[in-house]
Design a protein around this motif. Structure first.
Motif, PDB file in Angstrom:
ATOM      1  N   ALA A 125       0.701  -1.069   0.030  1.00 47.62           N
ATOM      2  CA  ALA A 125       0.063  -0.194   0.076  1.00 47.62           C
ATOM      3  C   ALA A 125       0.850   1.313  -0.163  1.00 47.62           C
ATOM      4  CB  ALA A 125      -0.829   0.092   1.357  1.00 47.62           C
ATOM      5  N   LEU A 126       2.139   1.044   0.516  1.00 45.17           N
ATOM      6  CA  LEU A 126       2.972   2.337   0.688  1.00 45.17           C
ATOM      7  C   LEU A 126       3.815   2.679  -0.714  1.00 45.17           C
ATOM      8  CD1 LEU A 126       4.411   1.904   4.355  1.00 45.17           C
ATOM      9  CD2 LEU A 126       2.778   3.617   3.482  1.00 45.17           C
ATOM     10  N   THR A 127       4.088   1.587  -1.178  1.00 45.63           N
ATOM     11  CA  THR A 127       5.142   1.722  -2.479  1.00 45.63           C
ATOM     12  C   THR A 127       4.180   2.530  -3.737  1.00 45.63           C
ATOM     13  OG1 THR A 127       4.509  -0.545  -3.133  1.00 45.63           O
ATOM     14  CG2 THR A 127       6.504  -0.273  -1.960  1.00 45.63           C
ATOM     15  N   PRO A 128       4.752   3.461  -4.468  1.00 42.28           N
ATOM     16  CA  PRO A 128       4.202   3.982  -5.638  1.00 42.28           C
ATOM     17  C   PRO A 128       3.541   3.278  -6.608  1.00 42.28           C
ATOM     18  CG  PRO A 128       6.615   4.630  -5.482  1.00 42.28           C
ATOM     19  CD  PRO A 128       6.399   3.417  -4.455  1.00 42.28           C
ATOM     20  N   GLY A 129       2.107   3.748  -6.845  1.00 41.36           N
ATOM     21  CA  GLY A 129       1.310   3.004  -7.758  1.00 41.36           C
ATOM     22  C   GLY A 129      -0.023   2.578  -7.147  1.00 41.36           C
ATOM     23  N   ASP A 130      -1.053   3.184  -7.626  1.00 43.00           N
ATOM     24  CA  ASP A 130      -2.395   2.910  -7.003  1.00 43.00           C
ATOM     25  C   ASP A 130      -2.866   1.478  -7.742  1.00 43.00           C
ATOM     26  OD1 ASP A 130      -4.688   2.631  -5.518  1.00 43.00           O
ATOM     27  OD2 ASP A 130      -5.581   4.306  -6.185  1.00 43.00           O
ATOM     28  N   PHE A 131      -2.135   0.507  -7.794  1.00 39.68           N
ATOM     29  CA  PHE A 131      -2.824  -0.787  -8.585  1.00 39.68           C
ATOM     30  C   PHE A 131      -2.449  -1.801  -7.611  1.00 39.68           C
ATOM     31  CE2 PHE A 131       1.174   1.310 -10.585  1.00 39.68           C
ATOM     32  CZ  PHE A 131       2.328   0.602 -10.007  1.00 39.68           C
ATOM     33  N   GLU A 132      -2.898  -3.034  -8.110  1.00 40.30           N
ATOM     34  CA  GLU A 132      -2.734  -4.333  -7.371  1.00 40.30           C
ATOM     35  C   GLU A 132      -1.312  -4.753  -7.629  1.00 40.30           C
ATOM     36  OE1 GLU A 132      -4.669  -8.693  -7.494  1.00 40.30           O
ATOM     37  OE2 GLU A 132      -5.681  -7.245  -8.778  1.00 40.30           O
ATOM     38  N   LYS A 133      -0.705  -5.335  -6.379  1.00 36.10           N
ATOM     39  CA  LYS A 133       0.598  -5.650  -6.570  1.00 36.10           C
ATOM     40  C   LYS A 133       0.872  -7.066  -5.857  1.00 36.10           C
ATOM     41  CE  LYS A 133       1.822  -0.801  -5.609  1.00 36.10           C
ATOM     42  NZ  LYS A 133       1.735   0.361  -4.505  1.00 36.10           N
ATOM     43  N   ARG A 134       2.197  -7.635  -6.056  1.00 41.57           N
ATOM     44  CA  ARG A 134       2.607  -8.732  -5.408  1.00 41.57           C
ATOM     45  C   ARG A 134       3.910  -8.378  -5.049  1.00 41.57           C
ATOM     46  NH1 ARG A 134      -0.041 -13.739  -5.951  1.00 41.57           N
ATOM     47  NH2 ARG A 134      -1.929 -13.507  -6.820  1.00 41.57           N
ATOM     48  N   ILE A 135       4.341  -9.358  -3.968  1.00 40.85           N
ATOM     49  CA  ILE A 135       5.454  -9.214  -3.365  1.00 40.85           C
ATOM     50  C   ILE A 135       6.489 -10.525  -3.279  1.00 40.85           C
ATOM     51  CG2 ILE A 135       4.968  -9.561  -0.994  1.00 40.85           C
ATOM     52  CD1 ILE A 135       6.877  -7.251  -0.185  1.00 40.85           C
ATOM     53  N   PHE A 136       7.674 -10.387  -3.582  1.00 40.45           N
ATOM     54  CA  PHE A 136       8.492 -11.488  -3.343  1.00 40.45           C
ATOM     55  C   PHE A 136       9.683 -11.232  -2.479  1.00 40.45           C
ATOM     56  CE2 PHE A 136      12.480 -14.140  -4.327  1.00 40.45           C
ATOM     57  CZ  PHE A 136      11.764 -15.321  -4.264  1.00 40.45           C
ATOM     58  N   TYR A 137       9.580 -11.893  -1.330  1.00 44.05           N
ATOM     59  CA  TYR A 137      10.827 -11.621  -0.372  1.00 44.05           C
ATOM     60  C   TYR A 137      12.190 -12.189  -0.581  1.00 44.05           C
ATOM     61  CZ  TYR A 137       6.821 -10.087   2.854  1.00 44.05           C
ATOM     62  OH  TYR A 137       5.720  -9.417   3.041  1.00 44.05           O
ATOM     63  N   THR A 138      13.103 -11.548  -0.347  1.00 47.62           N
ATOM     64  CA  THR A 138      14.558 -11.791  -0.369  1.00 47.62           C
ATOM     65  C   THR A 138      15.370 -11.448   0.963  1.00 47.62           C
ATOM     66  OG1 THR A 138      15.302  -9.742  -1.050  1.00 47.62           O
ATOM     67  CG2 THR A 138      14.268 -10.986  -2.893  1.00 47.62           C
ATOM     68  N   ASN A 139      16.828 -11.808   0.752  1.00 43.49           N
ATOM     69  CA  ASN A 139      17.476 -11.807   1.816  1.00 43.49           C
ATOM     70  C   ASN A 139      18.540 -10.526   1.766  1.00 43.49           C
ATOM     71  OD1 ASN A 139      16.899 -14.294   3.333  1.00 43.49           O
ATOM     72  ND2 ASN A 139      17.447 -15.238   1.267  1.00 43.49           N
ATOM     73  N   SER A 140      18.396  -9.895   0.671  1.00 40.90           N
ATOM     74  CA  SER A 140      19.551  -8.912   0.539  1.00 40.90           C
ATOM     75  C   SER A 140      19.157  -8.058  -0.741  1.00 40.90           C
ATOM     76  CB  SER A 140      20.750  -9.475   0.297  1.00 40.90           C
ATOM     77  OG  SER A 140      20.806 -10.329  -1.207  1.00 40.90           O
ATOM     78  N   GLY A 141      20.038  -6.884  -0.742  1.00 42.27           N
ATOM     79  CA  GLY A 141      19.595  -5.944  -1.984  1.00 42.27           C
ATOM     80  C   GLY A 141      19.842  -6.622  -3.294  1.00 42.27           C
ATOM     81  N   SER A 142      20.919  -7.415  -3.441  1.00 43.53           N
ATOM     82  CA  SER A 142      21.351  -8.218  -4.737  1.00 43.53           C
ATOM     83  C   SER A 142      20.138  -9.122  -5.183  1.00 43.53           C
ATOM     84  CB  SER A 142      22.672  -8.955  -4.448  1.00 43.53           C
ATOM     85  OG  SER A 142      23.635  -8.135  -4.399  1.00 43.53           O
ATOM     86  N   GLU A 143      19.835  -9.812  -3.981  1.00 41.39           N
ATOM     87  CA  GLU A 143      18.917 -10.610  -4.130  1.00 41.39           C
ATOM     88  C   GLU A 143      17.534 -10.143  -4.788  1.00 41.39           C
ATOM     89  OE1 GLU A 143      17.707 -13.804  -1.559  1.00 41.39           O
ATOM     90  OE2 GLU A 143      19.718 -14.001  -0.963  1.00 41.39           O
ATOM     91  N   SER A 144      17.204  -8.918  -4.311  1.00 48.22           N
ATOM     92  CA  SER A 144      15.896  -8.355  -4.642  1.00 48.22           C
ATOM     93  C   SER A 144      16.302  -7.894  -6.090  1.00 48.22           C
ATOM     94  CB  SER A 144      15.714  -7.099  -3.764  1.00 48.22           C
ATOM     95  OG  SER A 144      15.604  -7.333  -2.652  1.00 48.22           O
ATOM     96  N   VAL A 145      17.414  -7.599  -6.674  1.00 47.13           N
ATOM     97  CA  VAL A 145      17.614  -7.140  -8.026  1.00 47.13           C
ATOM     98  C   VAL A 145      17.497  -8.416  -8.823  1.00 47.13           C
ATOM     99  CG1 VAL A 145      19.262  -6.292  -9.532  1.00 47.13           C
ATOM    100  CG2 VAL A 145      18.749  -5.124  -7.254  1.00 47.13           C
ATOM    101  N   GLU A 146      18.026  -9.377  -8.264  1.00 48.91           N
ATOM    102  CA  GLU A 146      18.069 -10.787  -8.991  1.00 48.91           C
ATOM    103  C   GLU A 146      16.598 -11.305  -9.306  1.00 48.91           C
ATOM    104  OE1 GLU A 146      21.619 -11.394  -9.114  1.00 48.91           O
ATOM    105  OE2 GLU A 146      21.194 -12.778 -10.592  1.00 48.91           O
ATOM    106  N   ALA A 147      15.729 -11.079  -8.473  1.00 48.29           N
ATOM    107  CA  ALA A 147      14.316 -11.491  -8.383  1.00 48.29           C
ATOM    108  C   ALA A 147      13.796 -10.555  -9.399  1.00 48.29           C
ATOM    109  CB  ALA A 147      13.762 -11.408  -7.037  1.00 48.29           C
ATOM    110  N   ALA A 148      13.980  -9.068  -9.388  1.00 45.58           N
ATOM    111  CA  ALA A 148      13.268  -8.278 -10.292  1.00 45.58           C
ATOM    112  C   ALA A 148      13.547  -8.497 -11.798  1.00 45.58           C
ATOM    113  CB  ALA A 148      13.793  -6.950  -9.955  1.00 45.58           C
ATOM    114  N   ILE A 149      15.149  -8.802 -11.901  1.00 47.98           N
ATOM    115  CA  ILE A 149      15.480  -9.252 -13.325  1.00 47.98           C
ATOM    116  C   ILE A 149      14.777 -10.423 -13.858  1.00 47.98           C
ATOM    117  CG2 ILE A 149      17.389 -10.126 -14.685  1.00 47.98           C
ATOM    118  CD1 ILE A 149      19.100  -8.127 -13.001  1.00 47.98           C
ATOM    119  N   LYS A 150      14.703 -11.368 -12.975  1.00 47.08           N
ATOM    120  CA  LYS A 150      14.022 -12.674 -13.344  1.00 47.08           C
ATOM    121  C   LYS A 150      12.402 -12.534 -13.674  1.00 47.08           C
ATOM    122  CE  LYS A 150      15.267 -16.684 -11.646  1.00 47.08           C
ATOM    123  NZ  LYS A 150      15.460 -17.831 -10.874  1.00 47.08           N
TER     124      LYS A 150
END
Ligand SMILES: Cc1ncc(COP(=O)(O)O)c(C=O)c1O
Length: 442
Positions: free
Chosen positions: A108-133
């Motif tokens: 609800a806090l992140t930009p964009g008033d649209f439906e979202k989903r989240i994928f949890y990670t253990n670090s910044g690099s892993e978050s980027v890795e997940a985003a790319i994939k």
């Protein structure tokens, strides 16, 4: 235990710290770079104490991690409560409530008033890795575009889009072979030697006129990844027009826009997320650092229709553990209750105004930039142009000797990123130390 300011009782590193450092250097990976010989033993709020009793004021927050200061009592309490309930739930196979509760809040806090989903990670690099994939899983396109002077992490996907320097890349080729790079609007040192706005954003024209016409067909580009403010690259803030044009280009060509808010997120810039300054709604946003008060955590959050990868396409055993999620929930509560976003905006203005006064006295301060409590100072030589990297490095060490922790960024900048709880008094202490160092060094 309480601290009222930095206190140096023995020249750091003192005997206990020096002994530990010697042991560390024999057994820990040589790939680690430490900017100062600090051994952290205890900490509270703005301060870290070493084993010799030296107390340092932390003006880097461990690269924007300790946004609430060290060991905020509300987060400590949340962690302790959770330890008495359950520590681990295998996130591949089972469910746990804190994951869902946090997801509802952060989406609800992140930009964009649209439906979202989240994928949890253990670090910044892993978050980027997940985003790319997830971008590639969604549109099945081969290419990705990053910006020159960006930092996205060190795992193979993330390092493939990290271009702050060649050290992290040397010897690891081939990188993810689909990355291409375009200039970032680093207006203080424009690659095209132009001035904004009369430049007409030459850097953006490179993307549309060179990259898309001569190098990559835009319909084969899966994503463009950027930091809304370049962090490790030197705290560089682009003009708003950059984001407006980028969003339009991505929409025209069906390219996903990934905003890496690992460093800029959680109120650091005087808004909850840096994208808000520019009215940018990314398709995917990556988070970590301040996420869980220093516990290993992160996430990639995407438009629901973008995160449509298949079951089993991406997972992680430890991701989103209940202790971490309770800490993360407490972080959001404290940011809200203590109005830390507002404080970041207010103290950031105070800090930049005071730095402006210092700049009048010390012309080696070439540029002061940033938003909120993400403030960069770029040092220059007497020729008023070239980067004063040596001066910057000496300044960090001299400040350390006086009990102030500073971190470098870019070629000759320091990044001031104190905890968001900082007050005018602590900013004054830090600036007095910086001025004392400049007096000695210049
Ligand atoms: C913008 C950005 N993305 C990604 C990362 C990588 O994060 P981590 O060191 O947690 O892997 C960093 C770390 O500095 C960062 O600043």
């Amino acid at each position: 235990m309480s601290y009222s300011g930095p206190k140096i009782v023995v020249t750091p590193p003192g005997p206990k710290a020096a002994k530990l450092i010697e042991q560390d250097e024999k057994i820990l990976s040589g790939s680690l770079t430490r900017s100062s010989p600090l051994v952290g033993e205890k900490a509270l709020g703005m301060y870290i104490e070493d084993p010799d009793g030296n107390v340092f004021m932390d003006f880097g927050s461990g690269i924007a991690v300790t946004a609430l200061g060290h060991r905020h009592p509300a987060v400590v309490k949340a962690i302790k409560n959770q330890l008495d309930k359950i520590i681990f739930v295998n996130s591949l196979d089972y469910y746990s409530a804190p994951q869902v509760e946090y997801a509802e809040k952060i989406c609800a806090l992140t930009p964009g008033d649209f439906e979202k989903r989240i994928f949890y990670t253990n670090s910044g690099s892993e978050s980027v890795e997940a985003a790319i994939k997830m971008a590639k899983a969604h549109n099945r396109r081969p290419y990705g575009i990053g910006f020159i002077n960006s930092f996205h992490g060190r795992t193979m996907g993330a390092i493939s889009f990290t271009t702050t320097n060649v050290v992290g890349r040397r010897g690891f080729a081939p990188m993810y072979p689909i990355g291409q790079f375009v200039p970032y609007p680093y207006c203080y040192r424009c690659m095209f030697n132009r001035k904004y706005p009369s430049c007409g954003m030459e850097c953006m024209n490179y993307l549309t006129d060179i990259m898309f016409k001569k190098i990559l067909p835009p319909d084969e580009v899966s994503f463009i990844i950027l930091e809304p403010i370049q962090g490790s690259g030197g705290y560089i803030v682009p003009p708003k027009e950059f984001f407006t044009r980028l969003r339009k280009i991505c929409d025209e060509h069906g390219i996903l826009l990934i905003a890496d808010e690992v460093q800029t997120g959680f109120g650091r810039t005087g808004k909850m997320f840096a994208c808000e300054h520019f009215g940018l709604e990314p398709d995917i946003i990556t988070l970590s650092k301040a996420f869980a008060h220093g516990l290993p955590a992160g996430a990639a959050i995407a438009k629901a229709e973008v995160m449509d990868w298949d079951p089993g396409a991406h997972e992680g055993t430890l991701n989103g553990g209940p202790v971490i999620m309770e800490a993360a929930k407490a972080v959001l509560r404290v940011i809200d209750e203590e109005k830390l976003v507002e404080n970041a905006a207010k103290m950031g203005t105070y800090l930049k105004t005071k730095l402006g006064v210092l700049q009048q006295k010390y012309p080696v301060i070439g540029d002061i930039r940033g938003l909120g409590l993400m403030v960069g100072i770029e040092f220059i030589n007497d020729d008023k142009k070239t980067a004063a990297a040596e001066l910057r490095d000496k300044l960090i060490q001299a400040a350390f000797q006086k009990g102030l922790l500073l971190l470098g960024a870019g070629v000759s900048s320091i990044r001031l990123a104190p905890p968001l709880i900082v007050k005018e008094r602590e900013i004054d202490i830090a600036l007095n130390i910086i001025e004392d160092c400049l007096k000695e060094l210049v």
